[in-house]
Design a protein around this motif. Structure first.
Motif, PDB file in Angstrom:
ATOM      1  N   SER A  47       0.864  -1.174   0.000  1.00  0.00           N
ATOM      2  CA  SER A  47       0.000   0.000   0.000  1.00  0.00           C
ATOM      3  C   SER A  47       0.905   1.228   0.000  1.00  0.00           C
ATOM      4  CB  SER A  47      -0.930   0.019   1.217  1.00  0.00           C
ATOM      5  OG  SER A  47      -0.228   0.391   2.392  1.00  0.00           O
ATOM      6  N   PRO A  48       0.374   2.413  -0.290  1.00  0.00           N
ATOM      7  CA  PRO A  48       1.207   3.614  -0.230  1.00  0.00           C
ATOM      8  C   PRO A  48       1.768   3.862   1.174  1.00  0.00           C
ATOM      9  CG  PRO A  48      -0.817   4.072  -1.429  1.00  0.00           C
ATOM     10  CD  PRO A  48      -0.963   2.709  -0.820  1.00  0.00           C
ATOM     11  N   GLU A  49       1.018   3.472   2.186  1.00  0.00           N
ATOM     12  CA  GLU A  49       1.413   3.724   3.569  1.00  0.00           C
ATOM     13  C   GLU A  49       2.382   2.693   4.120  1.00  0.00           C
ATOM     14  OE1 GLU A  49      -1.840   3.378   2.613  1.00  0.00           O
ATOM     15  OE2 GLU A  49      -2.349   5.509   2.502  1.00  0.00           O
ATOM     16  N   ARG A  50       2.298   1.439   3.635  1.00  0.00           N
ATOM     17  CA  ARG A  50       3.115   0.360   4.195  1.00  0.00           C
ATOM     18  C   ARG A  50       3.265  -0.749   3.165  1.00  0.00           C
ATOM     19  NH1 ARG A  50       3.779  -2.651   9.612  1.00  0.00           N
ATOM     20  NH2 ARG A  50       3.128  -4.748   9.067  1.00  0.00           N
ATOM     21  N   THR A  51       4.504  -1.076   2.878  1.00  0.00           N
ATOM     22  CA  THR A  51       4.807  -2.179   1.964  1.00  0.00           C
ATOM     23  C   THR A  51       5.865  -3.060   2.625  1.00  0.00           C
ATOM     24  OG1 THR A  51       4.241  -0.865   0.010  1.00  0.00           O
ATOM     25  CG2 THR A  51       5.655  -2.767  -0.346  1.00  0.00           C
ATOM     26  N   ILE A  52       5.640  -4.373   2.554  1.00  0.00           N
ATOM     27  CA  ILE A  52       6.555  -5.329   3.177  1.00  0.00           C
ATOM     28  C   ILE A  52       6.959  -6.354   2.122  1.00  0.00           C
ATOM     29  CG2 ILE A  52       6.821  -7.103   4.967  1.00  0.00           C
ATOM     30  CD1 ILE A  52       4.650  -5.616   6.564  1.00  0.00           C
ATOM     31  N   ALA A  53       8.248  -6.712   2.127  1.00  0.00           N
ATOM     32  CA  ALA A  53       8.743  -7.755   1.225  1.00  0.00           C
ATOM     33  C   ALA A  53       9.897  -8.487   1.891  1.00  0.00           C
ATOM     34  CB  ALA A  53       9.200  -7.152  -0.105  1.00  0.00           C
ATOM     35  N   SER A  83       5.744   1.883  -3.182  1.00  0.00           N
ATOM     36  CA  SER A  83       4.796   2.584  -2.317  1.00  0.00           C
ATOM     37  C   SER A  83       4.474   3.971  -2.876  1.00  0.00           C
ATOM     38  CB  SER A  83       5.345   2.713  -0.895  1.00  0.00           C
ATOM     39  OG  SER A  83       5.422   1.458  -0.276  1.00  0.00           O
ATOM     40  N   ALA A  84       5.512   4.692  -3.298  1.00  0.00           N
ATOM     41  CA  ALA A  84       5.300   6.025  -3.858  1.00  0.00           C
ATOM     42  C   ALA A  84       4.522   5.963  -5.167  1.00  0.00           C
ATOM     43  CB  ALA A  84       6.646   6.723  -4.074  1.00  0.00           C
ATOM     44  N   GLY A  85       4.782   4.947  -5.984  1.00  0.00           N
ATOM     45  CA  GLY A  85       4.042   4.770  -7.230  1.00  0.00           C
ATOM     46  C   GLY A  85       2.562   4.530  -6.984  1.00  0.00           C
ATOM     47  N   MET A  86       2.248   3.743  -5.957  1.00  0.00           N
ATOM     48  CA  MET A  86       0.838   3.528  -5.608  1.00  0.00           C
ATOM     49  C   MET A  86       0.208   4.833  -5.123  1.00  0.00           C
ATOM     50  SD  MET A  86       0.744  -0.234  -3.834  1.00  0.00           S
ATOM     51  CE  MET A  86       2.338  -0.137  -3.025  1.00  0.00           C
ATOM     52  N   HIS A  87       0.966   5.615  -4.346  1.00  0.00           N
ATOM     53  CA  HIS A  87       0.467   6.907  -3.879  1.00  0.00           C
ATOM     54  C   HIS A  87       0.230   7.857  -5.052  1.00  0.00           C
ATOM     55  CE1 HIS A  87      -0.032  10.634  -1.749  1.00  0.00           C
ATOM     56  NE2 HIS A  87       1.052  11.123  -2.314  1.00  0.00           N
ATOM     57  N   ALA A  88       1.114   7.853  -6.037  1.00  0.00           N
ATOM     58  CA  ALA A  88       0.990   8.752  -7.189  1.00  0.00           C
ATOM     59  C   ALA A  88      -0.340   8.537  -7.902  1.00  0.00           C
ATOM     60  CB  ALA A  88       2.160   8.543  -8.150  1.00  0.00           C
ATOM     61  N   CYS A 116       8.461  -0.994   4.840  1.00  0.00           N
ATOM     62  CA  CYS A 116       8.479   0.378   4.350  1.00  0.00           C
ATOM     63  C   CYS A 116       7.265   1.112   4.913  1.00  0.00           C
ATOM     64  CB  CYS A 116       8.420   0.341   2.826  1.00  0.00           C
ATOM     65  SG  CYS A 116       8.225   1.935   2.029  1.00  0.00           S
ATOM     66  N   THR A 117       7.525   2.238   5.589  1.00  0.00           N
ATOM     67  CA  THR A 117       6.461   3.019   6.208  1.00  0.00           C
ATOM     68  C   THR A 117       6.521   4.451   5.689  1.00  0.00           C
ATOM     69  OG1 THR A 117       6.679   1.660   8.189  1.00  0.00           O
ATOM     70  CG2 THR A 117       5.469   3.725   8.418  1.00  0.00           C
ATOM     71  N   ALA A 118       5.377   4.993   5.296  1.00  0.00           N
ATOM     72  CA  ALA A 118       5.326   6.360   4.793  1.00  0.00           C
ATOM     73  C   ALA A 118       5.668   7.352   5.898  1.00  0.00           C
ATOM     74  CB  ALA A 118       3.935   6.660   4.237  1.00  0.00           C
ATOM     75  N   LEU A 119       6.515   8.309   5.559  1.00  0.00           N
ATOM     76  CA  LEU A 119       6.806   9.435   6.435  1.00  0.00           C
ATOM     77  C   LEU A 119       6.032  10.665   5.981  1.00  0.00           C
ATOM     78  CD1 LEU A 119      10.682   9.029   6.678  1.00  0.00           C
ATOM     79  CD2 LEU A 119       8.968   8.329   8.366  1.00  0.00           C
ATOM     80  N   HIS A 120       5.874  10.820   4.655  1.00  0.00           N
ATOM     81  CA  HIS A 120       5.163  11.956   4.075  1.00  0.00           C
ATOM     82  C   HIS A 120       4.603  11.527   2.727  1.00  0.00           C
ATOM     83  CE1 HIS A 120       4.235  16.042   2.821  1.00  0.00           C
ATOM     84  NE2 HIS A 120       4.845  15.771   1.677  1.00  0.00           N
ATOM     85  N   LEU A 121       3.311  11.714   2.526  1.00  0.00           N
ATOM     86  CA  LEU A 121       2.669  11.435   1.244  1.00  0.00           C
ATOM     87  C   LEU A 121       2.017  12.722   0.758  1.00  0.00           C
ATOM     88  CD1 LEU A 121       1.036   7.950   2.016  1.00  0.00           C
ATOM     89  CD2 LEU A 121       3.126   8.418   0.711  1.00  0.00           C
ATOM     90  N   GLY A 122       2.759  13.498  -0.006  1.00  0.00           N
ATOM     91  CA  GLY A 122       2.269  14.779  -0.484  1.00  0.00           C
ATOM     92  C   GLY A 122       1.888  14.746  -1.945  1.00  0.00           C
ATOM     93  N   ARG A 123       1.539  15.935  -2.456  1.00  0.00           N
ATOM     94  CA  ARG A 123       1.133  16.058  -3.848  1.00  0.00           C
ATOM     95  C   ARG A 123       2.320  15.875  -4.786  1.00  0.00           C
ATOM     96  NH1 ARG A 123       1.154  20.028  -7.365  1.00  0.00           N
ATOM     97  NH2 ARG A 123       1.767  21.605  -5.844  1.00  0.00           N
ATOM     98  N   THR A 124       3.516  16.358  -4.375  1.00  0.00           N
ATOM     99  CA  THR A 124       4.677  16.295  -5.260  1.00  0.00           C
ATOM    100  C   THR A 124       5.835  15.470  -4.715  1.00  0.00           C
ATOM    101  OG1 THR A 124       5.554  18.362  -4.352  1.00  0.00           O
ATOM    102  CG2 THR A 124       4.145  18.530  -6.313  1.00  0.00           C
TER     103      THR A 124
END
Length: 157
Positions: A47-53, A83-88, A116-124
Motif C-alpha cells: 500500500s502507499p502507507e506500508r509495503t513489506i517484502a 509505495s510512492a508509485g501507488m500513492h501517485a 516500508c512506512t510512509a513518512l510523508h505522502l504529499g502532492r509532489t
C-alpha cells in the motif's frame, strides 16, 4: 490500456513475486523489473502507507559472505518506489530523487524482511522509511527514500 481482468505479459512474474491481484492492472504491462526478480524479492503487503517484502541472503552476498550493502539499498528502493508509485495513482508516476541507508549489523544466511512506512505522502513528494530485519526481528539496516511525484507525459497520437 490494461484492466484488472486481462492478464498482461508479466502476469506470471507478478504472481510469483506476491503482487496482489488488484495491482496487476497497474503493473501488468511493465512487470516488477529484472533486478527485483534477480534479487528474489517477494512482496507480502503493498500500500502507499506500508509495503513489506522479503529477500533471500543467498545469492545477494558480497565477497566476505554477508548480505551486500547494495542489496539492502535495492530492497529499500524497491519498497519505497512501489509505495510512492501507488500513492501517485493513475496518470502520475514516482521518480526517486534521494536514498540513504545505515547498516547496523550483518547477516550471512537466511531471509531478510523490509518494512516500508510512509513518512510523508504529499502532492509532489513522498518519503518513506525502510527497516530491514533478520528472521529474529533484529534491525539490520535503516533506509530513507524520497520520490518526486510527476505527471505522466501526454501520449503521442
Amino acid at each position: 490500456m490494461m484492466d484488472n481482468f486481462t492478464p498482461g505479459p508479466f502476469a506470471a512474474e507478478l504472481a510469483a513475486a506476491g503482487i496482489p491481484d488488484h495491482l496487476h492492472g497497474w503493473l501488468g504491462s511493465f512487470g516488477i523489473g529484472a533486478l527485483v526478480v534477480k534479487m528474489g524479492i517477494k512482496f507480502v503487503e503493498m500500500s502507499p502507507e506500508r509495503t513489506i517484502a522479503t529477500m533471500p541472503v543467498e545469492g545477494n552476498t558480497q565477497v566476505a559472505g554477508i548480505l551486500h550493502g547494495g542489496a539492502h539499498a535495492v530492497l529499500a528502493e524497491t519498497l519505497g518506489s512501489f509505495s510512492a508509485g501507488m500513492h501517485a495513482g493513475p496518470g502520475r508516476h514516482a521518480v526517486g530523487i534521494e536514498i540513504n541507508a545505515t547498516h547496523h549489523r550483518s547477516i550471512s544466511a537466511g531471509t531478510v524482511t523490509g518494512t516500508c512506512t510512509a513518512l510523508h505522502l504529499g502532492r509532489t513528494l513522498a518519503s518513506h522509511e525502510i527497516i530491514v530485519t533478520d528472521e529474529q526481528g533484529r534491525r539490520l539496516s535503516t533506509a530513507r527514500i524520497t520520490n518526486m511525484i510527476r505527471e505522466n507525459a501526454p501520449k503521442q497520437g
